[in-house]
Design a protein around this motif. Structure first.
Motif, PDB file in Angstrom:
ATOM      1  N   THR A  83      61.573  60.274 -38.121  1.00  0.00           N
ATOM      2  CA  THR A  83      60.589  61.329 -37.836  1.00  0.00           C
ATOM      3  C   THR A  83      59.475  60.837 -36.914  1.00  0.00           C
ATOM      4  O   THR A  83      59.102  59.664 -36.923  1.00  0.00           O
TER       5      THR A  83
ATOM      6  N   VAL B  54      56.346  67.889 -40.394  1.00  0.00           N
ATOM      7  CA  VAL B  54      57.510  67.001 -40.476  1.00  0.00           C
ATOM      8  C   VAL B  54      58.493  67.480 -41.543  1.00  0.00           C
ATOM      9  O   VAL B  54      59.708  67.552 -41.277  1.00  0.00           O
ATOM     10  N   PRO B  55      58.036  67.825 -42.756  1.00  0.00           N
ATOM     11  CA  PRO B  55      59.007  68.294 -43.761  1.00  0.00           C
ATOM     12  C   PRO B  55      59.778  69.529 -43.297  1.00  0.00           C
ATOM     13  O   PRO B  55      60.974  69.646 -43.581  1.00  0.00           O
TER      14      PRO B  55
ATOM     15  N   VAL C 283      62.401  68.302 -40.968  1.00  0.00           N
ATOM     16  CA  VAL C 283      63.429  67.568 -41.721  1.00  0.00           C
ATOM     17  C   VAL C 283      64.358  68.544 -42.429  1.00  0.00           C
ATOM     18  O   VAL C 283      65.594  68.384 -42.408  1.00  0.00           O
TER      19      VAL C 283
ATOM     20  N   VAL D 157      67.334  60.102 -43.511  1.00  0.00           N
ATOM     21  CA  VAL D 157      66.019  60.359 -42.914  1.00  0.00           C
ATOM     22  C   VAL D 157      65.137  59.131 -43.097  1.00  0.00           C
ATOM     23  O   VAL D 157      65.065  58.558 -44.192  1.00  0.00           O
TER      24      VAL D 157
ATOM     25  N   VAL E 248      61.141  58.197 -42.625  1.00  0.00           N
ATOM     26  CA  VAL E 248      59.793  58.671 -42.325  1.00  0.00           C
ATOM     27  C   VAL E 248      59.065  57.549 -41.582  1.00  0.00           C
ATOM     28  O   VAL E 248      58.871  56.463 -42.125  1.00  0.00           O
TER      29      VAL E 248
ATOM     30  N   THR F  45      55.462  61.278 -47.122  1.00  0.00           N
ATOM     31  CA  THR F  45      56.728  60.828 -47.697  1.00  0.00           C
ATOM     32  C   THR F  45      57.106  61.687 -48.906  1.00  0.00           C
ATOM     33  O   THR F  45      58.265  62.086 -49.067  1.00  0.00           O
TER      34      THR F  45
ATOM     35  N   VAL G  71      58.349  65.056 -47.716  1.00  0.00           N
ATOM     36  CA  VAL G  71      59.730  64.977 -47.216  1.00  0.00           C
ATOM     37  C   VAL G  71      60.702  64.846 -48.391  1.00  0.00           C
ATOM     38  O   VAL G  71      61.774  65.464 -48.408  1.00  0.00           O
TER      39      VAL G  71
ATOM     40  N   LEU H  84      66.448  58.720 -48.181  1.00  0.00           N
ATOM     41  CA  LEU H  84      65.143  58.667 -47.552  1.00  0.00           C
ATOM     42  C   LEU H  84      64.661  57.218 -47.452  1.00  0.00           C
ATOM     43  O   LEU H  84      64.582  56.503 -48.456  1.00  0.00           O
TER      44      LEU H  84
END
Lengths: 220, 220
Positions: free
Chosen positions: A13, A23-24, A27, A38, A40, A54, A57, A69
């Motif tokens: 990201t 960002v979320p 994603v 993914v 971060v 974080t 996400v 993640l």
């Protein structure tokens, strides 16, 4: 227990490129389009903001637990969030120290930009590093401090050595739909994308296009 | 077991101000001059460099175990080095998260720049925070992002409330030999210094002068 990590299409990201979308949100769309993992990454965020990012996400990834993640650099944030792993660059905490803090089940990834970087990873005790991020394949504006471009030939050379050592490898730096198949054909286990998804008008469609390009890839 | 923390003269390091001397060299001199606690702070260093710096400072502090070592912000570095604690600002990881990672024996300090900041600390479960850094007493070029100056009256007000709640308090921001006694007289348990020691031609002498100034302090 360690859980499987699918590196096929690994999204890293970039908060600025995602803006004005969160960002979320990007994603979530990217995962709907076929992103398989993914990371971060936000080198300019405070640790407090990175922790919140974080967790946000993580929330959008909850319905797709097979999408792992990883947190870039911030081991403390990974510990607090229970993320699946940490990816470190050459200026971040050393991989063996990261492994010591995270324990045997976490995914530990390391950026590798040269044969010497890979030598250093291979000199560590087996099990220290799981994944190497070969970078940059091509020069890219999203990481201006990256080293010299590996090109496809350099990527292939490092991917071959990584595979022989039992490491997962991904390629990052300038990977787009138009070149993803060629990058995959170097023998890496997956490709990382940043701007091609984060800056896309439709991140889900961008991910779908990338998956399509990778599906036609020549086996290594 | 938690070890005693003496906040009387608490040095916060500044790598740029120490240069061309190394931070560990300045710390060693400052401790010889009477510094009672050390916080390693370098917001611009990579985590790798901060880890190395913290270990180097630990090495020079080994002969004086009563001088505690605190790491600014970097909980992962504190975990790796076994430092005595972490100090967090308002943008760093939240204090309750830090306490969770470090466990009950570590020292957790938090920057407090207003009554509202102190309210937030006091709203946390007892034992979460050990120490509050009241800041800035005066505006200072070493921390340009600091909030409005508390002055002596504001420092006294916060120190009194901190003491009533059983928290250790230190004052930071513009503290020098000429005003250290006045700052100590506000009722704080100690004073933090940065430039007065880090930028001194003779850090040991600077620390000695500060200790002398504090020795004549009026009890709160």
């Amino acid at each position: 227990m360690r859980r499987a990590f699918d590196p096929t299409l690994y999204l890293v990201t970039d908060t600025a490129l995602c803006a004005p979308r969160s960002v979320p949100a990007v994603v979530a769309a990217a995962v709907a389009g076929g992103v398989t993992a993914v990371q971060v990454r936000d080198k300019t965020a405070s640790r407090r903001d990175l922790l919140a990012l974080t967790r946000a996400v993580q929330e959008v990834l909850a319905p797709t637990p097979q999408v792992r993640l990883v947190v870039n650099d911030a081991v403390d944030v990974a510990l607090l969030t229970g993320a699946d792993g940490v990816h470190v660059g050459q200026d971040d905490l050393p991989a063996d120290e990261v492994r010591g803090l995270l324990g045997p089940d976490a995914l530990v990834g390391v950026s590798v930009g040269s044969a010497a970087d890979l030598d250093a990873v291979l000199a560590l005790p087996p099990g220290t590093v799981d994944l190497v991020g070969l970078s940059p394949v091509w020069a890219t504006p999203t990481k201006p401090d990256a080293g010299a471009a590996l090109g496809l030939a350099g990527t292939r050379e490092l991917a071959t050595r990584a595979r022989a050592a039992g490491l997962t490898s991904v390629a990052i730096g300038g990977v787009h739909a138009a070149n993803a198949a060629a990058v995959a054909a170097t023998g890496v286990d997956g490709v990382c994308v940043v701007s091609d998804v984060c800056a896309a008008a439709d991140p889900a469609a961008a991910a779908r296009t990338l998956r399509g390009a990778l599906a036609g890839r020549v086996p290594a």
